[in-house]
Design a protein around this motif. Structure first.
Motif, short mmCIF file in Angstrom:
data_model
loop_
_atom_site.label_atom_id
_atom_site.label_comp_id
_atom_site.label_asym_id
_atom_site.label_seq_id
_atom_site.Cartn_x
_atom_site.Cartn_y
_atom_site.Cartn_z
N THR A 175 -6.16 -0.37 2.22
CA THR A 175 -6.30 0.69 3.67
C THR A 175 -7.61 0.03 4.20
O THR A 175 -7.60 -0.08 5.22
CB THR A 175 -6.34 1.90 2.99
OG1 THR A 175 -5.24 2.36 2.45
CG2 THR A 175 -6.76 2.88 4.34
N THR A 200 -8.41 6.86 -1.04
CA THR A 200 -7.06 7.00 -0.71
C THR A 200 -6.66 8.38 -0.17
O THR A 200 -5.59 8.55 0.48
CB THR A 200 -6.38 6.83 -2.13
OG1 THR A 200 -6.95 5.37 -2.59
CG2 THR A 200 -5.06 7.00 -2.04
N GLU A 259 0.62 -1.09 -0.01
CA GLU A 259 0.10 -0.02 -0.07
C GLU A 259 0.70 1.28 0.10
O GLU A 259 0.72 2.23 -0.95
CB GLU A 259 -0.91 -0.09 1.17
CG GLU A 259 -1.81 1.22 1.69
CD GLU A 259 -2.21 1.12 3.04
OE1 GLU A 259 -2.39 2.01 3.56
OE2 GLU A 259 -2.84 -0.06 3.08
N LEU A 314 -5.63 8.43 3.41
CA LEU A 314 -4.84 7.44 4.05
C LEU A 314 -3.67 8.15 5.12
O LEU A 314 -3.46 7.27 5.97
CB LEU A 314 -3.87 6.92 2.78
CG LEU A 314 -2.89 5.78 2.94
CD1 LEU A 314 -3.54 4.56 3.87
CD2 LEU A 314 -2.15 5.30 1.97
N ASN A 329 -6.50 1.47 -2.19
CA ASN A 329 -7.55 1.62 -1.48
C ASN A 329 -8.12 0.24 -0.71
O ASN A 329 -8.29 0.10 0.52
CB ASN A 329 -8.69 1.83 -2.36
CG ASN A 329 -8.57 3.22 -2.39
OD1 ASN A 329 -7.92 4.42 -1.78
ND2 ASN A 329 -9.43 3.93 -3.61
#
Length: 463
Positions: A384, A231, A113, A234, A381
């Protein structure tokens, strides 16, 4: 060897006091700006346009949904971060509550990620820089402007600016967290000022008629945009990754997380409202600079130039914070024996995991230079969201299994808040494309292979 064996919180705290410990130098102000550094960047300068094409003016609701989903999870993060103020973010928390296998999956997921986030942002930064240079009459050799195959019909081989900027960012992160924080703080103040300038100038050109078809694609478009724009938020996870370097985790971490998150939710909604009020949403199709486009549409080209400059600065801070978070997760996994010890070597002077920083930074730089990553962007995404689901579950598990632990910050309304966080995150995951799920499963398969062939045997829990 139990796949779900847990590392005790007391053992984690004791380990954080050993020779591999990191220096505690960050306060609430640093953590807030660290979060802003990661959140205000690609999301506000690029994803606002992408989301507007998907949801129309309803992108404002999309940002509210994704932001509130993060806020619910942030409350869960804050409890863990103050309870276990050590490096590693959600990987560390999962190790204490859900067991080693789940912790490995999350850590492996976060590695991809953050790595992709740095590489993707570096490619976007390169585009903005080249646009600015062209305005000054400066052009790079075509072969060095993008990865091979990134631009249809153009012979490109290597994205030199993307590679170079990550190397420079890596240098600052390797030098020390306080030095990185100083650079981040300056750049955050600059780009926040640029965003405020856009709001002040742009609000006078808003035409409410552009909002009348508020949700042209219905709720489906709004939810799809929320999954894409997730995103953008994040960065607050990277704040938690700095737990072991925070002066007063019980006070500073919850404040840093929530302050940065809510400031950014407000900015995203306001900016997307003004953008779609100035420009009909369909005209953002294929546009990589939607914020400056809105001002160009309004005839304010001089302000648009400042916005482009702000985007360049904004993306720098995103890369800095993402690389910072990535190295701290690898550091924690290495310190537990799940990754080679080279990733947890701390520099005697700078007190940073400098080898891990240069290894990871070099890989991210190469990816940004040679690989077009647009097809893999959504994996950020799904990674996460998966992490958010597990950390929310972890709060419920730990409240049941270890209710006696002294919690300096308590997630309110447990289990309602964690369950709501899980539900929203799972719902957003269902709105991601099939190819994202396939790619995620491939990466997960690789990670499990490494765990069973290497990490499981070398885990420090084996004694």
């Amino acid at each position: 060897m139990d796949l779900f064996r847990k590392k005790s919180i007391s053992a984690m705290m004791q380990q954080a006091q050993t020779g591999t410990a990191l220096k505690r130098t960050l306060g609430t102000w640093d953590l807030t700006l660290l979060g802003l550094g990661a959140i205000i960047g690609t999301g506000i300068f690029v994803l606002t346009g992408t989301g507007a094409v998907t949801a129309g003016p309803g992108i404002m609701i999309s940002f509210l949904i994704s932001g509130l989903a993060c806020a619910l999870t942030a409350l869960c993060y804050a409890e863990f971060a103050t309870l276990v103020p050590v490096s590693g973010s959600v990987y560390t928390f999962a190790y204490a509550t859900l067991g080693e296998l789940i912790a490995w999956i999350i850590g492996w997921d976060l590695i991809l990620e953050y790595l992709l986030a740095v590489s993707l942002v570096s490619a976007g930064w390169s585009g903005y820089l080249q646009s600015l240079l062209q305005g000054l009459g400066i052009s790079l050799p075509t072969a060095l402007t993008a990865a091979h195959g990134a631009v249809p019909g153009v012979e490109t081989w290597f994205n030199l600016p993307a590679f170079a900027v990550v190397i420079v960012i890596t240098f600052f992160v390797a030098r020390g967290v306080k030095e990185s924080a100083r650079v981040n703080n300056i750049m955050v103040l600059i780009k926040t000022a640029v965003v405020i300038l856009f709001v002040i100038v742009g609000i006078g050109y808003v035409k409410p008629d552009n909002w009348h078809n508020f949700m042209p694609f219905g709720l489906e478009g709004v939810f799809s945009a929320a999954a894409i724009t997730f995103t953008a938020f994040l960065g607050f996870d990277a704040v938690v990754a700095a737990a072991e370097e925070t002066k007063n985790p019980a006070k500073d971490l919850p404040r840093g997380i929530m302050y940065s998150l809510f400031i950014c939710i407000l900015l995203y909604i306001v900016v997307s409202a003004i953008m779609t009020g100035i420009v009909p949403f369909a005209e953002f199709e294929g546009v990589a600079h939607p914020v400056s486009l809105a001002l160009q549409y309004a005839g304010q080209d001089w302000v648009a130039g400042f916005i482009d400059l702000g985007a360049i600065v904004g993306m720098l801070t995103v890369m800095l914070v993402m690389l910072f978070g990535q190295t701290r997760i690898a550091f924690a996994m290495s310190r537990d024996g799940l990754l080679p010890s080279v990733f947890s070597k701390v520099h005697p002077k700078f007190q940073t995991p400098y080898r891990a920083t240069w290894i990871i930074g070099s890989v991210a730089a190469l990816l940004g230079g040679i690989v077009p990553l647009d097809r893999l962007a959504e994996m950020i995404n799904i990674g996460t969201l998966t992490a958010f689901v597990l950390i929310s579950l972890g709060v419920i598990v730990l409240r049941k299994t270890q209710p006696e632990l002294p919690r300096k910050f308590r997630t309110p309304a447990v289990p309602f808040v964690p369950l709501m966080s899980m539900a929203v995150c799972i719902f957003l995951m269902t709105n991601l494309s099939a190819i994202t799920w396939y790619a995620f499963l491939i990466w997960l398969t690789i990670g499990l292979s490494i765990y069973f062939l290497y990490s499981r045997k070398r885990s420090h829990l084996n004694g």
